[in-house]
Design an enzyme around this catalytic site. Structure first.
Site, PDB file in Angstrom:
ATOM      1  N   ASP A   1     100.492  70.551  48.418  1.00 59.33           N
ATOM      2  CA  ASP A   1     101.122  69.287  48.792  1.00 59.33           C
ATOM      3  C   ASP A   1     102.503  69.508  49.399  1.00 59.33           C
ATOM      4  OD1 ASP A   1     101.180  66.566  49.207  1.00 59.33           O
ATOM      5  OD2 ASP A   1     101.749  66.059  47.155  1.00 59.33           O
TER       6      ASP A   1
ATOM      7  N   HIS B   1     102.506  69.482  53.369  1.00 57.54           N
ATOM      8  CA  HIS B   1     103.401  68.743  54.263  1.00 57.54           C
ATOM      9  C   HIS B   1     104.507  69.652  54.780  1.00 57.54           C
ATOM     10  CE1 HIS B   1     101.928  64.585  53.370  1.00 57.54           C
ATOM     11  NE2 HIS B   1     101.489  65.193  52.267  1.00 57.54           N
TER      12      HIS B   1
ATOM     13  N   HIS C   1      95.148  59.925  52.974  1.00 51.50           N
ATOM     14  CA  HIS C   1      95.726  59.928  51.632  1.00 51.50           C
ATOM     15  C   HIS C   1      95.124  58.766  50.844  1.00 51.50           C
ATOM     16  CE1 HIS C   1      98.900  62.672  53.029  1.00 51.50           C
ATOM     17  NE2 HIS C   1      99.261  62.819  51.758  1.00 51.50           N
TER      18      HIS C   1
ATOM     19  N   GLY D   1     102.359  58.006  53.101  1.00 55.08           N
ATOM     20  CA  GLY D   1     103.240  56.947  52.633  1.00 55.08           C
ATOM     21  C   GLY D   1     102.579  56.157  51.515  1.00 55.08           C
TER      22      GLY D   1
ATOM     23  N   HIS E   1      96.065  70.760  52.619  1.00 53.11           N
ATOM     24  CA  HIS E   1      96.961  69.632  52.325  1.00 53.11           C
ATOM     25  C   HIS E   1      98.343  70.169  51.955  1.00 53.11           C
ATOM     26  CE1 HIS E   1      97.279  65.254  51.064  1.00 53.11           C
ATOM     27  NE2 HIS E   1      98.480  65.764  50.776  1.00 53.11           N
TER      28      HIS E   1
ATOM     29  N   ASP F   1     107.432  68.890  56.001  1.00 54.37           N
ATOM     30  CA  ASP F   1     108.780  68.531  55.552  1.00 54.37           C
ATOM     31  C   ASP F   1     108.973  68.716  54.056  1.00 54.37           C
ATOM     32  OD1 ASP F   1     107.064  66.446  54.981  1.00 54.37           O
ATOM     33  OD2 ASP F   1     108.503  64.867  55.421  1.00 54.37           O
TER      34      ASP F   1
ATOM     35  N   GLU G   1      95.682  58.821  45.183  1.00 56.90           N
ATOM     36  CA  GLU G   1      96.872  59.481  44.650  1.00 56.90           C
ATOM     37  C   GLU G   1      97.780  58.420  44.023  1.00 56.90           C
ATOM     38  OE1 GLU G   1     100.602  62.352  45.997  1.00 56.90           O
ATOM     39  OE2 GLU G   1      99.752  60.933  47.429  1.00 56.90           O
TER      40      GLU G   1
END
Length: 375
Positions: free
Chosen positions: A318, A22, A208, A181, A20, A24, A211
């Site tokens: 993350d 990301h 997701h 998102g 997990h 970006d 969270e």
């Protein structure tokens, strides 16, 4: 050298698994500064260390708005094939430098088409960069494998098209699907057609959940999202009730021992009993308020409770740039907080590789490699 830094140095050399992370949220600060200058994009800081510290301070501020500030800057420079390819290549090299031997990188192609790239071109550019990174690591004598997880942004309501995109590239680097998102207001049930299509085509999904929203979100991810793993999944702990009591068996004259009775709700029991993997990101969970119902420090994170109760947990970063973390650092932090041994930290790697979207033979080979190194 402190105990923690000494452990981190040891852990950095050991093979690790990242499920997990990301794309970006994991750029090199220097690269972000260079690419921003090329397109005239203004950053809050123009020195790598200062920029990294700015993002980390924002993440630690308790403000989700400030936490998300970084992504406006990172996605701004990730709008061309050349830049996507570079970011992906460096991503792999940075993971390998941290001792990661297998990773699944998630990202949302629909956020990278502002300058004319098609969704397919964006996926192809990232794959080219990942392959370059893997080749560079191999040329230096290292080992790493990386697969793409294609994320659909919940608020964009475009999951059907993104699922089709993932399926088109399943034989050229894409190994799974994700939705990201805001959780609240955008349950997986809104995208059930996409998840059904993926299930029909046998492409696995991680979702997701647990969270930014609670048990209802986790349940929906399992039922309508057909989730094989839960992105974070941390708030499944809200479906666990702990009741303190006393041990009536204590001998006369001795202090009674306090016992804790554990009751798992139906969602928590389902996740535990069926070993649905939780992609936990400890520092990020603290920064984004995911564990607010449990406390305000890493020591309050329910990670250890979940682990002790037999949940299938893994450790992740993350967003390495945004949160200012590394996988080595997260493992060292948990070891220091919960007094984990190397054997327990190795458990988290095996949990992750066995929950990965690799094929059976590949998982077995990597598990053997990891166990041999950690022993």
């Amino acid at each position: 050298m402190s105990k923690t830094s000494g452990l981190a140095a040891q852990l950095r050399q050991l093979p690790k698994v990242s499920l997990h992370d990301h794309l970006d949220g994991s750029l090199r600060p220097a690269t972000l500064i260079e690419l921003a200058a090329e397109i005239g994009h203004e950053l809050p800081e123009t020195e790598p260390e200062a920029l990294a510290e700015r993002f980390r301070a924002n993440a630690d501020s308790g403000s989700l708005e400030k936490y998300l500030e970084a992504f406006a800057h990172t996605t701004a420079v990730m709008q061309t094939a050349q830049n996507l390819q570079r970011v992906a290549r460096e991503y792999v090299e940075d993971l390998a430098a941290d001792g990661v031997v297998y990773a699944e990188v998630r990202w949302a192609p629909e956020q990278h088409t502002q300058q004319g790239l098609s969704l397919d071109e964006a996926v192809e550019a990232v794959q080219a960069g990942l392959e370059e990174g893997v080749a560079a690591v191999g040329a230096d004598g290292g080992i790493i494998a990386v697969g793409q997880l294609i994320s659909a942004m919940r608020q964009a309501d475009n999951a059907d098209e993104i699922a089709e995109l993932a399926l088109r590239h399943r034989d050229t680097g894409v190994i799974g699907f994700d939705i990201a998102g805001p959780e609240a207001g955008f349950p997986p049930s809104k995208f059930s057609a996409a998840f059904t299509k993926l299930a029909e085509e046998m492409l696995p999904a991680t979702v997701h959940a647990g969270e930014g929203d609670g048990i209802g979100s986790v349940r929906d991810a399992l039922v309508h999202g057909r989730a094989r793993r839960l992105g974070h999944g941390t708030r499944v702990a809200e479906d666990i009730t702990l009741t303190e009591g006393s041990d009536s068996r204590s001998k006369a004259g001795e202090a009674e021992e306090e016992l804790v009775e554990v009751e798992l709700g139906p969602v928590a029991r389902w996740v535990r009993d069926r070993q649905i993997h939780l992609e936990v990101s400890p520092t990020s969970n603290l920064q984004t308020g995911t564990i607010a119902n449990f406390g305000e420090t890493i020591a309050d994170h329910p990670f250890d409770m979940l682990y002790q109760l037999g949940f299938n947990v893994g450790v992740n970063t993350d967003n390495r740039l945004v949160s200012g973390v590394s996988l080595t650092g997260e493992l060292a932090l948990l070891a220091e907080t919960f007094d984990y041994s190397l054997a327990e930290l190795a458990d988290f790697q095996i949990n992750a590789i066995e929950a990965s979207f690799l094929g059976y033979e590949e998982r077995e080979a990597l598990s053997a490699h990891i166990l041999e190194a950690w022993q």
